[in-house]
Scaffold this active site. Structure first.
Site, PDB file in Angstrom:
ATOM      1  N   ARG A   1     -15.646  22.365  23.496  1.00 26.28           N
ATOM      2  CA  ARG A   1     -16.158  22.966  22.259  1.00 26.28           C
ATOM      3  C   ARG A   1     -16.542  24.405  22.560  1.00 26.28           C
ATOM      4  NH1 ARG A   1     -20.019  17.804  21.622  1.00 26.28           N
ATOM      5  NH2 ARG A   1     -18.476  16.365  20.773  1.00 26.28           N
TER       6      ARG A   1
ATOM      7  N   ARG B   1     -16.423   8.640  14.791  1.00 33.40           N
ATOM      8  CA  ARG B   1     -17.638   8.559  15.599  1.00 33.40           C
ATOM      9  C   ARG B   1     -18.702   7.685  14.926  1.00 33.40           C
ATOM     10  NH1 ARG B   1     -18.296  13.046  19.815  1.00 33.40           N
ATOM     11  NH2 ARG B   1     -16.129  13.450  20.318  1.00 33.40           N
TER      12      ARG B   1
ATOM     13  N   ARG C   1     -23.465  19.762  13.102  1.00 30.57           N
ATOM     14  CA  ARG C   1     -23.133  20.352  14.401  1.00 30.57           C
ATOM     15  C   ARG C   1     -21.877  21.200  14.283  1.00 30.57           C
ATOM     16  NH1 ARG C   1     -22.634  16.270  19.303  1.00 30.57           N
ATOM     17  NH2 ARG C   1     -20.606  15.882  18.370  1.00 30.57           N
TER      18      ARG C   1
END
Ligand code: ADP
Ligand code: 5GP
Length: 204
Positions: A48, A152, A141
């Site tokens: 990321r 997820r 996020r």
């Protein structure tokens, strides 16, 4: 200061993606730069923004990951949300050699596998206060696509089911208010024996 009884046992941190494990760890490592060592896992997922190879993860190709499996390099490894993740013997050895408490951040399949090793860690589950907060955190996020958020969240339900089984975790901390959760987490990390939180129902 004398060390608390559980200090030298590794600490296995688990909990659904987006619950705040990395946030708690970042605070801990900032407050105690020399006491703890993060078990840097290998993963096939892409970094990321801001993630550095060798710091959050060792980022490797699927082929390299397979080779490491064949070489028996991993204490445990698992597929999570379309990518592979694993803890190498070497990373844990390096942390322990430095006399630091080793902290692992792993998902539920890894926890199951660790239970069949002689690592003998303390198992700590970080729980969201409710599923809506978990969804909001994953979205806020900004690192996941909507389909990855969905994946997820679906996995989170399975992880929570596992956490509800008896004797899976030594302790639960609900990450509702971050400062409150961090104060508890800090105590556990330092080897203090505390009364944790009750696992919320998390049924929708
Ligand atoms: P994990 O490592 O468990 O996947 P992160 O630490 O990346 O989760 O946290 C996911 C998001 O939730 C981040 O944007 C973080 O800033 C936020 N967050 C963490 N703890 C809290 C909290 N107690 N309240 C609100 N937001 C939080
Ligand atoms: P993320 O992609 O958000 O960094 O991590 C996804 C999930 O993989 C998280 O639940 C995290 O705890 C888990 N994870 C990270 N490293 C490992 C590992 O080495 N082994 C296992 N089994 N899970 C890991």
């Amino acid at each position: 200061m004398s060390r608390r009884p559980d200090f030298l046992r590794p600490l296995v941190l688990s909990g659904p993606s987006g619950v705040g494990k990395s946030t708690l760890l970042k605070r801990l490592f900032a407050e105690f730069p020399d006491k703890f060592g993060f078990s840097v896992s290998h993963t096939t997922r892409n970094p990321r923004p801001g993630e550095v190879n060798g710091t959050q993860y060792h980022f490797v190709t699927a082929q390299r990951f397979k080779d490491l499996i064949d070489e028996n390099a991993f204490i445990e490894h698992a597929e999570f949300s379309g990518n592979f993740y694993g803890t190498s013997f070497e990373t844990v050895r390096q942390v322990q050699e430095q006399g630091r408490r080793c902290i692992l951040d792993i998902e539920a399949q890894g926890v199951r596998q660790i239970k069949n090793t002689n690592l003998n860690p303390v198992y700590l589950f970080i729980s969201p206060p409710d599923m809506a907060s978990l969804r909001a955190r994953l979205q806020q996020r900004g690192t996941e696509t909507e389909s990855s958020v969905q994946k997820r969240l679906a996995t989170a339900l399975k992880e929570i089911e596992y956490a509800k089984e008896p004797n899976v975790h030594d302790l639960v901390i609900v990450n509702d208010d971050l400062d409150r959760a961090y104060e508890l987490f800090k105590k556990v990390a330092q080897g203090e024996v505390i009364v944790g939180d009750k696992l919320p129902a998390l049924d929708g």
